[in-house]
Design a protein around this motif. Structure first.
Motif, mmCIF file in Angstrom:
data_model
loop_
_atom_site.group_PDB
_atom_site.id
_atom_site.type_symbol
_atom_site.label_atom_id
_atom_site.label_comp_id
_atom_site.label_asym_id
_atom_site.label_seq_id
_atom_site.Cartn_x
_atom_site.Cartn_y
_atom_site.Cartn_z
ATOM 1 N N SER A 1 -26.176 1.513 -17.423
ATOM 2 C CA SER A 1 -24.804 2.153 -18.239
ATOM 3 C C SER A 1 -24.265 0.769 -18.918
ATOM 4 C CB SER A 1 -23.852 2.146 -16.906
ATOM 5 O OG SER A 1 -23.614 1.101 -16.165
ATOM 6 N N VAL A 2 -23.015 1.338 -19.703
ATOM 7 C CA VAL A 2 -22.476 0.415 -20.639
ATOM 8 C C VAL A 2 -21.040 0.227 -19.710
ATOM 9 C CG1 VAL A 2 -21.237 -0.130 -22.711
ATOM 10 C CG2 VAL A 2 -23.382 1.294 -22.744
ATOM 11 N N ILE A 3 -20.571 -1.077 -19.699
ATOM 12 C CA ILE A 3 -19.460 -1.258 -19.060
ATOM 13 C C ILE A 3 -18.250 -1.859 -19.735
ATOM 14 C CG2 ILE A 3 -20.455 -1.329 -16.509
ATOM 15 C CD1 ILE A 3 -20.331 -4.527 -16.621
ATOM 16 N N LEU A 4 -18.724 -2.466 -20.931
ATOM 17 C CA LEU A 4 -17.702 -2.826 -21.884
ATOM 18 C C LEU A 4 -18.301 -2.900 -23.532
ATOM 19 C CD1 LEU A 4 -14.924 -4.597 -22.237
ATOM 20 C CD2 LEU A 4 -16.507 -6.437 -22.219
ATOM 21 N N GLU A 5 -17.609 -1.985 -24.306
ATOM 22 C CA GLU A 5 -18.017 -1.976 -25.618
ATOM 23 C C GLU A 5 -17.336 -3.214 -26.390
ATOM 24 O OE1 GLU A 5 -19.841 0.310 -26.890
ATOM 25 O OE2 GLU A 5 -20.190 2.040 -25.577
ATOM 26 N N GLU A 6 -18.343 -3.534 -27.539
ATOM 27 C CA GLU A 6 -17.503 -4.530 -28.251
ATOM 28 C C GLU A 6 -16.722 -3.868 -29.281
ATOM 29 O OE1 GLU A 6 -19.171 -7.826 -31.611
ATOM 30 O OE2 GLU A 6 -20.554 -6.922 -29.919
ATOM 31 N N TYR B 1 -28.204 -3.480 -16.539
ATOM 32 C CA TYR B 1 -29.770 -3.017 -16.620
ATOM 33 C C TYR B 1 -30.339 -2.990 -15.381
ATOM 34 C CZ TYR B 1 -29.790 -3.599 -21.954
ATOM 35 O OH TYR B 1 -29.536 -3.596 -23.215
ATOM 36 N N ASP B 2 -31.477 -2.395 -15.111
ATOM 37 C CA ASP B 2 -32.487 -2.493 -14.197
ATOM 38 C C ASP B 2 -33.564 -3.501 -14.431
ATOM 39 O OD1 ASP B 2 -34.209 -2.158 -12.148
ATOM 40 O OD2 ASP B 2 -34.005 0.060 -11.942
ATOM 41 N N VAL C 1 -25.776 -7.461 -17.981
ATOM 42 C CA VAL C 1 -26.000 -8.459 -19.178
ATOM 43 C C VAL C 1 -24.919 -8.361 -20.074
ATOM 44 C CG1 VAL C 1 -27.527 -8.772 -21.371
ATOM 45 C CG2 VAL C 1 -28.566 -7.986 -19.079
ATOM 46 N N THR C 2 -24.309 -9.818 -20.340
ATOM 47 C CA THR C 2 -23.047 -9.690 -21.291
ATOM 48 C C THR C 2 -23.413 -10.432 -22.601
ATOM 49 O OG1 THR C 2 -21.447 -9.974 -19.319
ATOM 50 C CG2 THR C 2 -20.819 -10.732 -21.477
#
Length: 554
Positions: free
Chosen positions: A125-130, A141-142, A150-151
């Motif tokens: 999943s994406v938790i923060l879009e740039e 990520y798995d 991963v940031t």
């Protein structure tokens, strides 16, 4: 080298300093027919220049190597995985933790594209879009069966752009959060209750709860107004628990419990030497300790006027100045205030600042007193006994009348105290009777009996009729109740009562005796305990005995 130029050359051009090799310098001397001794002088200067440059280069190399080693130590000691990539997303640096998480050798990762490395793992999943406001993005990520955040941080330079990637396992994040919560709990800065801990069957109370739940979703100030004992702090806990700052500390202060001269130092903190007895190094105030969370200002109506002024400024500017300090400290904190006082009257009497009231009263919550929703009295009592002690008991009609006729000046807090009393007083009994209630509530029972004397007489008549239909004369019942009353506080079992009745010429079989006690118990005239606890007469039973005596004498 203009001094080496022959005098006969009139037109000279100075091209400034130039690096000239030894062989070139020799050719110049020969071409100009100059003395070869100039070559020795030039060689000495050239050699000194090389030595000086060599020393500087060596020192620079040593410093660079030292910095590289320091950088490597710092990067490798960092708890998160770190990956550095250039503007083409080509990896140039990887720390040990990143290699461990990815389960790859550093040499394998370096010079690869970051997208090629991460392509081996599933993005969950994406938790923060740039976006334009933030150069940061984050995804989950798995990675080898472990969920990892991963940031990516975009670093913009004048000429070159680059990217820093951090990798951290969700389990380590949860562990860190647990450690933070543990530290907050050690200080008592955590919530104990949620909205599920507020018990009610009343429609108006449910509406108040839903309103508070809606207010909790914001970060605006809230003012809770309620009588003593109505659970103002419980509401404050629940609001914090449902708020965006629920992971932050919950810090409570009661203005009624702090001396006036200590309020400012407690709220805003103080610097070392601010006053006699000040701690070395100073102390953080409650506003600082609540940063990122909620500060609950209980009994705000008792706050001294001089503190109200400072408090207003802090709420407006969101910054504090410690007592004896010179530096402004920003504090982002959510405020919940509560009072049992009539603030409008306090404003008229100049005991409370009107501007502070409006600053706090963004979202008002008015909790109605218990006596206005009496359906909650029996509900809270029985639910408390079930939740706290795991017991369920029926409340007799006469006990209900006592509970419902009481004014409950202490509200829910008083009701919980009564529930504790009832639990211990009714042990061994299957239902709750007036005898199991404290005297202050029984005083209400007297009022009930006084208001409904005719109804009570009718009830006693029904009891006598029931006993007569079962072959139990009123005279015998009166004698039995006298014996039970006389033996109050002593062991009074069924066999003992049979023997005492036989002395009064009333002979009952064991079955008849058992049935008599059962009927009297159902009429709430006596209490029959388990095994050796025996039988005792109730307050209603004493009145019924008086009723029988009055009939006999009449």
């Amino acid at each position: 080298m203009m001094h080496l130029c022959p005098q006969e050359i009139e037109h000279r051009i100075d091209i400034g300093p130039r690096n000239v090799s030894m062989s070139s310098f020799l050719h110049i001397l020969e071409a100009l027919n100059l003395d070869k001794k100039h070559l020795d002088e030039y060689a000495r200067k050239y050699h000194r220049m090389l030595l000086d440059a060599s020393r500087k280069l060596s020192a620079f190399h040593i410093n660079t190597e030292r910095m590289r080693k320091h950088e490597a130590v710092i990067i490798n000691e960092y708890d998160d995985g770190l990956v550095y990539a250039d503007e083409d997303h080509c990896i140039s640096l990887v720390n040990k933790e990143a290699a461990r998480i990815l389960q790859m050798e550093k040499e394998y990762i370096v010079n690869k594209k970051i997208h090629d490395v991460m392509a081996e793992f599933e993005k969950l999943s994406v938790i923060l879009e740039e976006d334009d406001d933030s150069p940061k993005s984050a995804s989950i990520y798995d990675i080898h069966g472990k969920k990892t955040v991963v940031t990516r941080i975009h670093v913009s330079g004048d000429t070159v752009n680059s990217y820093i990637y951090t990798l951290r396992g969700i389990d380590s994040i949860q562990k860190l959060e647990k450690e933070v919560r543990t530290k907050l709990a050690e200080k008592g800065y955590v919530t104990k209750y949620s909205f599920s801990n507020i018990w009610t069957k009343n429609r108006k109370m449910k509406k108040v709860i839903e309103m508070a739940r809606g207010f909790a979703a914001t970060e605006k100030n809230i003012l809770i107004m309620a009588q003593t004992g109505m659970g103002k702090e419980l509401f404050a806990h629940a609001i914090h628990q449902a708020s965006p700052v629920r992971k932050g500390p919950f810090v409570a202060v009661n203005f009624a419990g702090i001396p006036d001269n200590l309020v400012e130092s407690e709220l805003f903190g103080y610097e070392e030497g601010a006053f006699t007895g000040a701690k070395k190094g100073g102390k953080k105030g409650l506003f600082e300790q609540a940063r990122g969370g909620t500060l609950f200002l209980d009994e705000i109506g008792d706050a001294p006027l001089h503190v109200q002024s400072t408090l207003l400024r802090v709420l407006q500017e969101k910054e504090v100045l410690r007592v004896g300090g010179t530096s402004i400290i920003p504090v982002a904190v959510r405020i919940i205030a509560a009072t049992n006082k009539d603030i409008a009257q306090a404003i008229k009497e100049k005991k409370f600042r009107e501007d502070l009231f409006y600053r706090l009263n963004t979202f008002p919550i008015d909790i109605p007193p218990l006596q206005t929703h009496k359906e909650d009295i029996l509900y809270i009592l029985t639910r408390y006994l079930k939740t706290r002690y795991g017991i369920s008991k029926r409340i007799s009609s006469s006990a209900e009348q006592c509970l419902l006729s009481h004014d409950w000046p202490g509200n829910v807090r008083e009701l919980i105290n009564v529930a504790e009393y009832v639990f211990h007083a009714s042990q061994g009994a299957r239902q709750i009777l007036p005898d199991h209630l404290p005297e202050v509530v029984l005083a209400s029972e007297t009022k009930v009996f006084q208001r409904s004397e005719s109804l009570l007489d009718s009830s006693f008549t029904q009891i006598s009729d029931t006993l007569m239909r079962n072959g139990l004369p009123t005279e015998m019942i009166g004698q039995l109740l006298k014996i039970i009353k006389r033996r109050e506080g002593k062991l009074c079992g069924r066999n003992s009562l049979q023997k005492q009745l036989s002395k009064e010429q009333w002979i009952l079989s064991e079955g008849k005796m058992k049935k008599t006690l059962k009927l009297l118990k159902e009429a709430e005239v006596i209490l029959v305990g388990r095994t050796k606890q025996g039988t005792c007469i109730t307050a209603k039973g004493k009145k019924y005995l008086q009723y029988i005596s009055d009939l006999s004498s009449g």
